[in-house]
Design a protein around this motif. Structure first.
Motif, PDB file in Angstrom:
ATOM      1  N   UNK A 138       0.499  -1.209  -0.172  1.00 16.36           N
ATOM      2  CA  UNK A 138      -0.131   0.144   0.118  1.00 16.36           C
ATOM      3  C   UNK A 138       0.720   1.233  -0.139  1.00 16.36           C
ATOM      4  N   UNK A 139       1.782   1.590   1.021  1.00 14.81           N
ATOM      5  CA  UNK A 139       2.814   2.622   0.920  1.00 14.81           C
ATOM      6  C   UNK A 139       3.857   2.564  -0.662  1.00 14.81           C
ATOM      7  N   UNK A 140       4.049   1.574  -1.610  1.00 19.18           N
ATOM      8  CA  UNK A 140       4.237   1.684  -2.674  1.00 19.18           C
ATOM      9  C   UNK A 140       3.260   2.300  -3.904  1.00 19.18           C
ATOM     10  N   UNK A 141       1.909   1.784  -3.628  1.00 23.68           N
ATOM     11  CA  UNK A 141       1.285   2.377  -4.423  1.00 23.68           C
ATOM     12  C   UNK A 141       0.387   4.265  -3.855  1.00 23.68           C
ATOM     13  N   UNK A 142       0.616   4.425  -2.740  1.00 15.14           N
ATOM     14  CA  UNK A 142       0.742   5.990  -1.979  1.00 15.14           C
ATOM     15  C   UNK A 142       1.684   6.415  -2.521  1.00 15.14           C
ATOM     16  N   UNK A 143       2.658   5.682  -2.758  1.00 14.40           N
ATOM     17  CA  UNK A 143       4.234   6.743  -3.361  1.00 14.40           C
ATOM     18  C   UNK A 143       3.765   7.416  -5.162  1.00 14.40           C
ATOM     19  N   UNK A 144       3.481   6.158  -5.120  1.00 14.38           N
ATOM     20  CA  UNK A 144       3.091   6.577  -6.992  1.00 14.38           C
ATOM     21  C   UNK A 144       1.894   7.640  -6.948  1.00 14.38           C
ATOM     22  N   UNK A 145       0.960   7.238  -6.299  1.00 16.90           N
ATOM     23  CA  UNK A 145      -0.085   8.431  -6.367  1.00 16.90           C
ATOM     24  C   UNK A 145       0.686   9.241  -5.965  1.00 16.90           C
ATOM     25  N   UNK A 146       1.366   9.576  -4.878  1.00 23.68           N
ATOM     26  CA  UNK A 146       2.008  11.376  -4.723  1.00 23.68           C
ATOM     27  C   UNK A 146       2.556  11.767  -5.298  1.00 23.68           C
ATOM     28  N   UNK A 147       3.528  10.927  -6.926  1.00 25.29           N
ATOM     29  CA  UNK A 147       4.081  11.322  -7.986  1.00 25.29           C
ATOM     30  C   UNK A 147       3.233  11.705  -9.138  1.00 25.29           C
ATOM     31  N   UNK A 148       1.830  11.209  -9.193  1.00 32.93           N
ATOM     32  CA  UNK A 148       1.329  11.247 -10.155  1.00 32.93           C
ATOM     33  C   UNK A 148       0.483  12.360 -10.855  1.00 32.93           C
ATOM     34  N   UNK A 149      -0.126  12.653  -8.925  1.00 36.58           N
ATOM     35  CA  UNK A 149      -0.971  14.196  -9.241  1.00 36.58           C
ATOM     36  C   UNK A 149      -0.244  15.200  -7.119  1.00 36.58           C
TER      37      UNK A 149
END
Length: 333
Positions: free
Chosen positions: A204-215
């Protein structure tokens, strides 16, 4: 007889006057000057040495009277070593209380959402008032000091503003930021939506980091997370550019070419299915929340409208039209 009476009066009055003068001195502000006067009490210092160190640093306190004040109040053995500031309107009594409570001079360091761990290290290394114990450590050696359970540091520190005393170890910041991240992550994990495609909080932390960088648009983070969760559920590749950029490392110079999307790395989500092996940045609270409570949406695609918002689409045809409209400047049919 008159002489004896005068002597008795003097013997009574004089001590009262001395005590009164001492009490007045202890409560009278030492200075009203700006800026605050900085001073340091070294480890192992008794009250006498502490008083001399303050005077040497420019604190306008009478060292003899300060020692008496500390002993009379029973505080002489309780002074704490550290870096301090004498602020305007501080009396000797308040100064003593400051030293006894260990109210050290406070500095701040801000870790920004979306930074990589490398950027975080650069900021900490550049903080002049920290004691730099980790400067020559590798990332692996640093993590062994902070949290031996984790080998890779990326994403494992919470972006926030941290307070620290001047001269504090930089390990204090790393440990505090890491513990804060685990606290926020575990709290979000406990409240997570059902049937999410993550096996562990780390995923979930990996996904959160992607979301953080995407927008950078806070209101869209749940939608972005919803798109990526849908892709994971349906077996699609994530195809997220920030992950590709992270995998490029020093090869990235501001633009992604077609060749970069085709060059395989562990972080190339155009060549590999599933999540990348580690986070790609430091996610904040809202990205953590979005990853664990994504929007319930049928969307599988999104593209920037070039105004800070995104156009979401449920199918590839609609997505291609959105790309033509917002990225290539073509009119929609």
């Amino acid at each position: 007889m008159a002489f004896i009476k005068k002597s008795l009066v003097a013997a009574i009055v004089l001590p009262i006057m001395v005590v009164g003068a001492f009490a007045w001195w202890s409560k009278d502000p030492l200075t009203t000057a700006e800026p605050p006067i900085e001073f340091t009490i070294t480890p192992g210092s008794g009250v006498g040495a502490a008083a001399q160190q303050m005077v040497k640093a420019g604190v306008p306190v009478n060292p003899f009277l300060f020692q008496i004040l500390a002993r009379v109040t029973g505080q002489s053995a309780r002074i704490k070593a550290g870096s301090y500031e004498l602020k305007p309107d501080t009396s000797p009594r308040l100064l003593l209380a400051q030293l006894v409570r260990g109210e050290f001079a406070q500095e701040t360091l801000t870790i920004i959402e979306g930074w990589t761990f490398r950027q975080m290290r650069e900021a900490i290394d550049g903080a002049k008032t920290l004691r730099h114990e980790t400067a020559k450590m590798s990332d692996a050696e640093l993590m062994a000091k902070v949290s031996p359970s984790y080998k890779q540091p990326e994403g494992l520190f919470f972006p926030d503003t941290y307070l620290f005393a001047k001269g504090a170890s930089d390990l204090q910041i790393y440990r505090q930021a890491h513990q804060m991240l685990l606290t926020r992550l575990n709290a979000a994990w406990e409240k997570r939506d059902a049937d999410l495609p993550y096996k562990t909080p780390y995923e979930a932390l990996i996904m959160a980091s992607i979301v953080e960088k995407e927008t950078g648009q806070k209101s869209e983070r749940a939608m972005i997370a919803g798109v990526f969760v849908n892709r994971l559920r349906t077996g699609m590749m994530l195809q997220t550019d920030p992950s590709v950029i992270y995998g490029m490392g020093a090869r990235y110079h501001g633009k992604i070419a077609k060749k970069d999307l085709q060059t395989d790395t562990p972080y190339n989500t155009y060549t590999r299915y599933g999540l990348p092996p580690t986070p790609i940045a430091l996610p904040g609270t809202q990205s953590l929340s979005a990853a664990l409570a994504p929007a319930n949406t049928p969307a599988l695609y999104f593209v920037s409208r070039n105004d800070g918002t995104s156009q979401f689409s449920e199918n590839l045809n609609d997505h291609n039209r959105a790309v033509n409209q917002y990225q290539r400047g073509a009119s929609t049919p």
